[in-house]
Scaffold this active site. Structure first.
Site, PDB file in Angstrom:
ATOM      1  N   GLY A  23     -10.253   3.179   4.988  1.00 17.25           N
ATOM      2  CA  GLY A  23      -8.970   3.417   5.659  1.00 17.25           C
ATOM      3  C   GLY A  23      -8.938   3.035   7.124  1.00 17.25           C
ATOM      4  N   HIS A 119      -4.426  -8.739   3.940  1.00 13.58           N
ATOM      5  CA  HIS A 119      -5.456  -9.439   3.159  1.00 13.58           C
ATOM      6  C   HIS A 119      -6.387 -10.179   4.116  1.00 13.58           C
ATOM      7  CE1 HIS A 119      -7.234 -11.328  -0.340  1.00 13.58           C
ATOM      8  NE2 HIS A 119      -7.244 -12.445   0.356  1.00 13.58           N
ATOM      9  N   ASP A 155      -1.608 -11.236  -4.203  1.00 13.17           N
ATOM     10  CA  ASP A 155      -1.692 -11.677  -2.799  1.00 13.17           C
ATOM     11  C   ASP A 155      -0.769 -12.873  -2.520  1.00 13.17           C
ATOM     12  OD1 ASP A 155      -3.639  -9.719  -2.310  1.00 13.17           O
ATOM     13  OD2 ASP A 155      -5.252 -11.052  -2.923  1.00 13.17           O
TER      14      ASP A 155
HETATM   15  C1  GRF Z   1      -9.505  -4.791   4.475  1.00 16.66           C
HETATM   16  O1  GRF Z   1     -10.411  -5.835   4.666  1.00 16.66           O
HETATM   17  C2  GRF Z   1      -8.196  -5.322   3.970  1.00 16.66           C
HETATM   18  O2  GRF Z   1      -7.916  -6.605   4.431  1.00 16.66           O
HETATM   19  C3  GRF Z   1      -8.396  -5.355   2.475  1.00 16.66           C
HETATM   20  O3  GRF Z   1      -9.172  -4.227   2.192  1.00 16.66           O
HETATM   21  C4  GRF Z   1      -9.936  -3.864   3.343  1.00 16.66           C
HETATM   22  C5  GRF Z   1      -9.585  -2.439   3.637  1.00 16.66           C
HETATM   23  O4  GRF Z   1     -10.334  -1.910   4.691  1.00 16.66           O
HETATM   24  N1  GRF Z   1      -7.135  -5.361   1.791  1.00 16.66           N
HETATM   25  P1  GRF Z   1      -9.953  -0.482   5.286  1.00 16.66           P
HETATM   26  O5  GRF Z   1      -9.992   0.503   4.120  1.00 16.66           O
HETATM   27  O6  GRF Z   1      -8.580  -0.599   5.881  1.00 16.66           O
HETATM   28  O7  GRF Z   1     -11.006  -0.196   6.297  1.00 16.66           O
END
Ligand code: GRF
Length: 220
Positions: A23, A119, A155
């Protein structure tokens, strides 16, 4: 010509967050709210994993946080429950922040132009899992991250904002992922803030930003 979507409102915007893991993007959005960069509140946080650090953070902050277990439910039933929680929270935008489940077409259709995702690549390159590793393996010299609307494809929804990251000499896939993550934390809150304050519309897939109408000077 389609009218601009205008999200400007007299009260704070209500953001919903779906997550499955650490998160850090969710926390970046919360930081931006705390700093006054986004005029919004977190209306609801939902996780499909009980141990998600993002869910723990939301609970520690006393947010409206839910763990919705996956086991024993069809994908449709699961997403119907999510939709009920989101509608009850009256969310203006639904931010996927490391939410590791595909959403059903019915769910996506229920919230048109409201679901955002971040993404870790310059879409349309490297959709799907492990985008940073995919980019590294391919040998690209530039990659980055993309905030996009979620449609029924993987995506593949319209792009809201992107940031470029150069693959520097000596970089490996892990350091590259860290550099991309820094940019994610910068542009996700920015994209949310912009969508909430600047009028916009689509021309095909292209998102066109409008002008913020000048406010009428007060009569003295
Ligand atoms: C991020 O790299 C985001 O781009 C991808 O999942 C990851 C989530 O990371 N969709 P976090 O849980 O926000 O640290």
């Amino acid at each position: 010509m389609v009218d601009f979507f205008e999200h400007r409102r007299p009260s704070k915007a209500r953001l919903a967050v779906l997550l499955s893991g650490r998160g850090s993007n969710f926390q970046a959005i919360v930081r931006a709210i705390d700093q006054g960069a986004i005029w919004a509140e977190i209306a609801v946080v939902i996780s499909n994993r009980e141990q998600a650090l993002g869910l723990e953070f939301a609970r520690q902050r006393g947010m409206n946080a839910h763990f919705v277990p996956v086991a024993g439910r069809t994908r449709e039933a699961y997403d119907a429950e999510l939709a009920t929680l989101l509608e009850a929270a009256n969310a203006d935008l639904i931010c996927l922040a490391g939410y590791m489940r595909l959403l059903t077409p019915d769910f996506v259709r229920r919230f048109p132009n409201k679901i955002l995702n971040i993404h870790p690549s310059l879409l349309p390159a490297f959709p799907g899992l492990d985008a940073q590793q995919q980019a590294w393996d391919y040998g690209v010299q530039y990659t980055g991250c993309t905030v996009h609307f979620v449609d029924e494809s993987l995506d593949g929804g319209p792009i809201v904002m992107q940031a470029i990251v150069e693959v520097k000499p000596g970089e490996d896939a892990h350091s590259l992922a860290d550099h991309i993550l820094e940019q994610e934390h910068r542009i996700y809150p920015q994209a949310v803030e912009r969508l909430l304050t600047v009028p916009w519309r689509f021309e095909g897939r292209r998102l066109i930003w409008g002008e913020i109408a000048a406010t009428k000077p007060e009569q003295s």
